[in-house]
Enzyme design. Structure first.
Site, PDB file in Angstrom:
ATOM      1  N   HIS A 132       0.227  -3.365   9.060  1.00 34.00           N
ATOM      2  CA  HIS A 132       1.681  -3.301   8.886  1.00 34.00           C
ATOM      3  C   HIS A 132       2.284  -2.619  10.200  1.00 34.00           C
ATOM      4  O   HIS A 132       1.682  -1.908  10.807  1.00 34.00           O
ATOM      5  CB  HIS A 132       1.903  -2.609   7.628  1.00 34.00           C
ATOM      6  CG  HIS A 132       1.693  -3.085   6.478  1.00 34.00           C
ATOM      7  ND1 HIS A 132       2.520  -4.316   5.799  1.00 34.00           N
ATOM      8  CD2 HIS A 132       0.773  -3.181   5.551  1.00 34.00           C
ATOM      9  CE1 HIS A 132       2.022  -4.627   4.890  1.00 34.00           C
ATOM     10  NE2 HIS A 132       0.949  -4.002   4.487  1.00 34.00           N
ATOM     11  N   HIS A 167       0.741  -1.266  -0.093  1.00 35.38           N
ATOM     12  CA  HIS A 167       0.037  -0.055  -0.054  1.00 35.38           C
ATOM     13  C   HIS A 167       0.912   1.331  -0.064  1.00 35.38           C
ATOM     14  O   HIS A 167       0.616   2.115  -0.849  1.00 35.38           O
ATOM     15  CB  HIS A 167      -0.812   0.115   1.178  1.00 35.38           C
ATOM     16  CG  HIS A 167      -2.321  -0.641   1.070  1.00 35.38           C
ATOM     17  ND1 HIS A 167      -2.285  -2.177   0.818  1.00 35.38           N
ATOM     18  CD2 HIS A 167      -3.577  -0.209   0.970  1.00 35.38           C
ATOM     19  CE1 HIS A 167      -3.501  -2.465   0.686  1.00 35.38           C
ATOM     20  NE2 HIS A 167      -4.254  -1.205   0.728  1.00 35.38           N
TER      21      HIS A 167
END
Length: 424
Positions: free
Chosen positions: A240, A193
């Site tokens: 993350h 991302h």
């Protein structure tokens, strides 16, 4: 034979500074400790709590910070089961997994940030780019769309492969709240991302000045804002670690830095070379079939094949348009002014986007159904066996064929349909 003595590297030269930094990173205990901390779950959990997102341990009770009760990070109060499924850490409460209970497993205390970060996270998904990048082609400049697809494909492939080669896990829950489950079986580092957001934002910032007239400072502010929002959203959603996000942004920046001098050369090859369509189809298909194998199923191979398929179809489509002499690029002396925002122009733009997306979704559904039917028949698999789609010999060809056709339709057919409908 005489040798020319090598000149000493100046102590303040960029090369010497890079060498010093690399050596310091490798040998410094403080740096290693910092990297371990950034890769841990506690900074993510702390960021979530600061943003008003709290993990619910039991009915009516939220998880307190680990230091509040002197319990180590990840230890859970009360009874419960835990299951570490590779990179996806499943937290069970009273026999019910995260997302499997009717009651929520987290508490939101700041809905403004919650909605903002969920929306920002959606900006980094593959499906978002597949549906929204074509809108740049249809309404702004096909050149910019082509450039964005090329860079997006490169950074995403590198990021996805790095994930499955490094095999570093995502932050565990608890203490982290996980708001997404689809990619929980994927590994963590780097954050794709962050890579996609960084590459898309700054590729358009670097490429647009030669095509469109706009204020560069405003474009820079927008690029930095969007990149930061997507990066922070990956911490907020618990998918993350801080290190994952930092590495993702840095890797993307390095890939752009090293490839930037060759962007124009690749554009010329992609549009004019006779072998361009062959390379555009053969190389992505080869990369899809040779994607690293794991000891478990992960969505990374399928997502990577999707991206490579879109890139393959789009590349062939742009080549066809160039050969036909109808590229749909802005007319006049470049850079051209940005389109004037009027009610009629906005209505036409919205109509293009809606009709185009309908065409892409319809293409996807038709080609997906046909390709699965052919592959299931070829490999003698019952049509009711949904798990067969995870097999490489079925997943790779059906996804690649589906999204190659999506790329072809987006580049070749949609704009010509707009001409017939009077939307150009």
């Amino acid at each position: 034979m005489t040798y020319t003595p090598v000149q000493n590297i100046h102590p303040c030269s960029p090369l010497s500074l890079c060498v010093c930094v690399c050596v310091w990173v490798c040998v410094s205990p403080d740096m290693l400790e910092l990297l371990a901390y950034l890769n841990g779950p506690e900074p993510v959990a702390r960021f979530q709590r600061r943003c008003g997102l709290f993990l619910v341990e039991a009915a009516g009770r939220t998880r307190a910070p680990a230091h509040a009760d002197n319990k180590p990070c990840g230890q859970v109060q009360g009874t419960g089961d835990h299951q570490d499924n590779n990179s996806g850490y499943k937290y069970m409460v009273n026999g019910c997994g995260v997302g499997g209970c009717s009651r929520p497993q987290y508490e939101v205390r700041n809905w403004l940030l919650h909605v903002l970060f969920l929306f920002s996270s959606a900006l980094g998904h593959e499906i978002f780019y597949i549906t929204c990048l074509p809108c740049i082609h249809w309404n702004l400049d096909p050149f910019l769309c082509r450039r964005l697809i090329n860079i997006w494909t490169l950074v995403m492939y590198v990021g996805q492969v790095m994930k499955d080669v490094l095999k570093l896990p995502r932050p565990p829950s608890p203490p982290v709240v996980k708001l997404e489950t689809r990619v929980d079986a994927e590994y963590g580092l780097p954050s794709t991302h962050a890579m996609a957001a960084t590459s898309i934002s700054f590729t358009i910032l670097l490429s647009a000045p030669a095509r469109l007239q706009f204020q560069f400072e405003v474009g820079l502010l927008i690029a930095v804002t969007l990149s930061c929002l997507v990066c922070l959203s990956r911490l907020y959603t618990g998918m993350h670690s801080v290190l994952d996000v930092i590495c993702g942004a840095l890797i993307s920046a390095l890939l752009m830095l090293f490839t930037y001098p060759y962007w124009e050369t690749f554009d010329h090859f992609q549009l004019t070379s006779r072998i361009s369509p062959i390379v555009a189809l053969a190389l992505p298909l080869f990369l899809s079939y040779t994607y690293p194998e794991l000891d478990h199923y992960s969505t990374t191979r399928g997502d990577t094949t999707t991206i490579l398929g879109v890139a393959a179809g789009s590349s062939v489509g742009y080549w066809v348009n160039e050969q036909l002499g109808q590229t749909f690029e802005p007319q006049g002396v470049l850079p051209v002014p940005l389109p004037t925002l009027t009610a009629h122009g906005l209505a036409v733009s919205v109509a293009r986007c809606l009709l185009g997306i309908v065409a892409l979704v319809g293409t996807r559904q038709i080609v997906k159904a046909l390709s699965l039917r052919v592959l299931y028949s070829w490999y003698r698999v019952p049509r009711s066996d949904e798990s067969a789609r995870r097999r490489r010999e079925i997943e790779v060809p059906y996804k690649f064929a589906t999204y190659t056709f999506v790329g072809l339709v987006h580049c070749i057919l949609v704009n010509r349909a707009f001409l017939l409908l009077g939307l150009f």
